[in-house]
Design a protein around this motif. Structure first.
Motif, PDB file in Angstrom:
ATOM      1  N   ASP A  11       0.203   9.196  -2.118  1.00 44.13           N
ATOM      2  CA  ASP A  11       0.871   7.926  -1.828  1.00 44.13           C
ATOM      3  C   ASP A  11       1.087   7.874  -0.323  1.00 44.13           C
ATOM      4  O   ASP A  11       0.795   8.842   0.387  1.00 44.13           O
ATOM      5  CB  ASP A  11       2.211   7.855  -2.570  1.00 44.13           C
ATOM      6  CG  ASP A  11       2.667   6.420  -2.813  1.00 44.13           C
ATOM      7  OD1 ASP A  11       2.077   5.503  -2.225  1.00 44.13           O
ATOM      8  OD2 ASP A  11       3.624   6.231  -3.587  1.00 44.13           O
ATOM      9  N   GLU A  12       1.574   6.755   0.182  1.00 44.42           N
ATOM     10  CA  GLU A  12       1.889   6.654   1.597  1.00 44.42           C
ATOM     11  C   GLU A  12       3.070   5.726   1.803  1.00 44.42           C
ATOM     12  O   GLU A  12       3.308   4.826   1.000  1.00 44.42           O
ATOM     13  CB  GLU A  12       0.698   6.154   2.404  1.00 44.42           C
ATOM     14  CG  GLU A  12       0.271   4.746   2.083  1.00 44.42           C
ATOM     15  CD  GLU A  12      -0.916   4.300   2.922  1.00 44.42           C
ATOM     16  OE1 GLU A  12      -1.050   3.087   3.114  1.00 44.42           O
ATOM     17  OE2 GLU A  12      -1.697   5.151   3.373  1.00 44.42           O
ATOM     18  N   PHE A  13       3.815   6.006   2.860  1.00 40.95           N
ATOM     19  CA  PHE A  13       4.882   5.106   3.259  1.00 40.95           C
ATOM     20  C   PHE A  13       4.281   4.177   4.292  1.00 40.95           C
ATOM     21  O   PHE A  13       3.865   4.605   5.368  1.00 40.95           O
ATOM     22  CB  PHE A  13       6.071   5.872   3.849  1.00 40.95           C
ATOM     23  CG  PHE A  13       7.186   4.965   4.286  1.00 40.95           C
ATOM     24  CD1 PHE A  13       8.129   4.526   3.376  1.00 40.95           C
ATOM     25  CD2 PHE A  13       7.281   4.523   5.602  1.00 40.95           C
ATOM     26  CE1 PHE A  13       9.163   3.679   3.762  1.00 40.95           C
ATOM     27  CE2 PHE A  13       8.298   3.677   6.001  1.00 40.95           C
ATOM     28  CZ  PHE A  13       9.234   3.255   5.079  1.00 40.95           C
ATOM     29  N   SER A  14       4.216   2.895   3.960  1.00 38.41           N
ATOM     30  CA  SER A  14       3.634   1.896   4.849  1.00 38.41           C
ATOM     31  C   SER A  14       4.403   0.594   4.674  1.00 38.41           C
ATOM     32  O   SER A  14       4.352  -0.019   3.612  1.00 38.41           O
ATOM     33  CB  SER A  14       2.156   1.700   4.511  1.00 38.41           C
ATOM     34  OG  SER A  14       1.590   0.703   5.325  1.00 38.41           O
ATOM     35  N   LYS A  15       5.110   0.197   5.719  1.00 39.55           N
ATOM     36  CA  LYS A  15       5.909  -1.024   5.687  1.00 39.55           C
ATOM     37  C   LYS A  15       5.664  -1.836   6.952  1.00 39.55           C
ATOM     38  O   LYS A  15       5.582  -1.288   8.048  1.00 39.55           O
ATOM     39  CB  LYS A  15       7.413  -0.717   5.589  1.00 39.55           C
ATOM     40  CG  LYS A  15       7.811   0.120   4.403  1.00 39.55           C
ATOM     41  CD  LYS A  15       7.662  -0.627   3.106  1.00 39.55           C
ATOM     42  CE  LYS A  15       8.092   0.270   1.963  1.00 39.55           C
ATOM     43  NZ  LYS A  15       7.870  -0.270   0.674  1.00 39.55           N
ATOM     44  N   ILE A  16       5.549  -3.163   6.786  1.00 39.43           N
ATOM     45  CA  ILE A  16       5.440  -4.059   7.924  1.00 39.43           C
ATOM     46  C   ILE A  16       6.818  -4.632   8.209  1.00 39.43           C
ATOM     47  O   ILE A  16       7.473  -5.163   7.321  1.00 39.43           O
ATOM     48  CB  ILE A  16       4.430  -5.194   7.659  1.00 39.43           C
ATOM     49  CG1 ILE A  16       3.027  -4.612   7.532  1.00 39.43           C
ATOM     50  CG2 ILE A  16       4.484  -6.228   8.762  1.00 39.43           C
ATOM     51  CD1 ILE A  16       1.959  -5.635   7.222  1.00 39.43           C
ATOM     52  N   ILE A  17       7.251  -4.501   9.461  1.00 36.45           N
ATOM     53  CA  ILE A  17       8.531  -5.058   9.891  1.00 36.45           C
ATOM     54  C   ILE A  17       8.199  -6.232  10.807  1.00 36.45           C
ATOM     55  O   ILE A  17       7.612  -6.042  11.878  1.00 36.45           O
ATOM     56  CB  ILE A  17       9.388  -4.005  10.595  1.00 36.45           C
ATOM     57  CG1 ILE A  17       9.665  -2.857   9.618  1.00 36.45           C
ATOM     58  CG2 ILE A  17      10.679  -4.609  11.113  1.00 36.45           C
ATOM     59  CD1 ILE A  17      10.389  -1.705  10.204  1.00 36.45           C
ATOM     60  N   ASP A  18       8.566  -7.419  10.373  1.00 37.63           N
ATOM     61  CA  ASP A  18       8.151  -8.619  11.104  1.00 37.63           C
ATOM     62  C   ASP A  18       9.204  -9.162  12.064  1.00 37.63           C
ATOM     63  O   ASP A  18       9.017 -10.214  12.654  1.00 37.63           O
ATOM     64  CB  ASP A  18       7.712  -9.711  10.131  1.00 37.63           C
ATOM     65  CG  ASP A  18       8.791 -10.055   9.116  1.00 37.63           C
ATOM     66  OD1 ASP A  18       9.874  -9.475   9.171  1.00 37.63           O
ATOM     67  OD2 ASP A  18       8.525 -10.922   8.262  1.00 37.63           O
TER      68      ASP A  18
END
Length: 153
Positions: free
Chosen positions: A118-125
């Protein structure tokens, strides 16, 4: 006569303060698990003389509002070879922006990168300064954590 008063008023309290402070510091550092870390967290990342048992891998200092924050966590402690990983991103005002939980992360030999498969991937806009905190809780309910900072522009 004047020199005795100066000694009693100015010099003697300084001597007592140093002796008392040294005794308190010695008592605190004698307790298990205590160490004196003179470097702030931001300076100790690149200049530490010992490796931390948990580190954030792949964290950049700056992201754009369209680029995802993608990280992995490296664990180098055999007592945390299996446990739950929590990754939280906080805003500069300590509001939780996002959190990821990865349960039963086991990698057997006591060293490895997680999350596994799995991976931790988040977009912060939203532009601003952010803090990311990674916390690993072992099956024995021991906890280790690390943190890092980054900005979004």
């Amino acid at each position: 006569m004047v020199s005795k008063k100066i000694f009693l008023v100015f010099v003697l309290p300084v001597i007592f303060s140093i002796v008392f402070g040294s005794a308190v510091m010695n008592d605190i550092l004698d307790k298990p698990g205590r160490e004196l870390n003179m470097w702030p967290m931001s300076f100790s990342e690149g200049f530490s003389s010992h490796k931390s048992p948990i580190e954030i891998i792949g964290l950049a200092k700056q992201y754009s509002t369209t680029a995802p924050v993608e990280i992995q966590i490296e664990i180098d402690d055999a007592s945390f070879d299996c446990g739950d990983l929590y990754v939280t991103i906080y805003s500069s005002s300590n509001d939780v922006i996002t959190q990821g939980g990865y349960f039963e992360q086991c990698f057997g030999d006591g060293t490895g990168t997680i999350p596994i498969n799995d991976e931790f991937s988040k977009i912060i806009d939203s532009p601003g300064s952010y803090e990311i905190v990674a916390e690993m809780v072992s099956k024995q309910l021991q906890t280790i954590s690390t943190r890092g900072t980054f900005t979004v522009k």
